[in-house]
Design an enzyme around this catalytic site. Structure first.
Site, short mmCIF file in Angstrom:
data_model
loop_
_atom_site.label_atom_id
_atom_site.label_comp_id
_atom_site.label_asym_id
_atom_site.label_seq_id
_atom_site.Cartn_x
_atom_site.Cartn_y
_atom_site.Cartn_z
N LYS A 147 47.52 105.68 17.59
CA LYS A 147 46.26 105.56 16.85
C LYS A 147 45.54 106.91 16.88
O LYS A 147 44.95 107.33 15.88
CB LYS A 147 45.37 104.48 17.46
N HIS A 199 45.16 99.59 25.10
CA HIS A 199 45.60 100.28 26.33
C HIS A 199 46.69 99.47 27.03
O HIS A 199 47.63 100.03 27.59
CB HIS A 199 44.44 100.44 27.32
#
Ligand code: PAF
Length: 293
Positions: free
Chosen positions: A156, A37
């Site tokens: 991802k 993140h």
């Protein structure tokens, strides 16, 4: 850093940043922030004057029997992390704030959904019914609440990334989707909040995901043009982990997300998989351009 808990407060905050002429980036997350993140946040800080990170565990993208209740939540820890990175605003609404109709017994349900057709027919979409409808609906609401010029997402979640690009493109959202490459642990395992569920043995075996992704990349870059042969290369790599249960390993076109039998020179494909280690489901993938000669 401002912590905003309501849609109204978030919209007012975004409006005032826009009125000052700032460009706005939004990084939507489910929280439990990890290095993956933080790569998204750093990219957002590079690309825009003002960065909002949303932290919201969105119930409508979890199916029955999935890990909605168990999903890790640590708002205070996330707040400290984002504040230390120089993020301007954290948007952390409650479920009732985001889905007020679901809280109203007279008007149950979200009432309006946003869907992108066909791109959810394969890969995760084939096994997680309603998941992408939940994602596209909540991301639409987050865009309306946070009013960004760019939305930053991890590659991802490759299928999510392709679907969100199509959403923005098809429905004329006035913003751009930016994709950030997968961040990996030193042994190659893609960072995920769900890695915390793995026991030590599962964690060790989970590195086969990266080996399978690498096997697919090497096969395609080495000239393999048959989709099933690339899938077999991925499956072979996954057999090195005796406890791994493969849900899917597929090669699809990177834009249509439909399976590819014969890879064409110059085509961009997505080699992707979902694998269970015990009860934990992990995904990994690579976007690969098929060599031209
Ligand atoms: O990728 C995620 O973490 C979620 O699907 C998202 C984009 C924050 C929507 O809830």
């Amino acid at each position: 850093m401002e912590l905003l808990r309501t849609v109204g407060a978030m919209q007012a905050h975004a409006e005032s940043a826009r009125a000052e002429g700032q460009t706005l980036a939004l990084v939507p997350t489910l929280g439990a922030l990890h290095e993956g993140h933080l790569a998204l946040v750093r990219r957002a800080l590079d690309e825009a004057d003002h960065v909002t990170v949303s932290v919201f565990v969105n119930p409508t993208q979890f199916g029955p029997g999935e890990d909605y209740d168990a999903y890790p939540r640590d708002l205070e820890d996330d707040r400290k992390t984002l504040s230390s990175l120089g993020v301007d605003a954290m948007f952390a609404p409650s479920v009732d704030e985001m889905y007020p109709y679901a809280a109203n017994e007279a008007l149950p349900g979200p009432l309006a959904w946003v869907t992108v057709e066909h791109l959810d027919e394969h890969l995760c979409g084939a096994y997680r019914e309603g998941h992408f409808r939940g994602v596209t609906t909540v991301v639409t609401k987050l865009f309306h609440a946070c009013k960004p010029d760019i939305g930053v997402f991890g590659k991802k979640d490759a299928q999510q990334y392709v679907i969100l690009k199509r959403l923005v493109d098809s429905l004329l959202f006035d913003l751009e989707i930016v994709g950030v490459p997968t961040v990996r642990e030193s042994d190659g395992l893609a960072m995920s909040s769900r890695n915390d569920y793995l026991d030590p043995e599962e964690r060790e075996q989970a590195t086969v995901l990266y080996e399978a992704v690498t096997a697919a990349e090497e096969a395609i870059q080495g000239g393999e043009q048959e989709g099933q042969a690339v899938v077999r290369a991925m499956q072979n790599a996954l057999t090195a982990a005796p406890t791994a249960k493969v849900q899917y390993a597929e090669v699809v076109d990177a834009h249509t997300l439909q399976p590819v039998d014969q890879l064409a020179p110059g085509q961009e494909v997505l080699a992707a998989m979902a694998v269970f280690f015990g009860d934990t489901r992990l995904i990994d993938n690579a976007f690969v351009e098929v060599p031209r000669s």
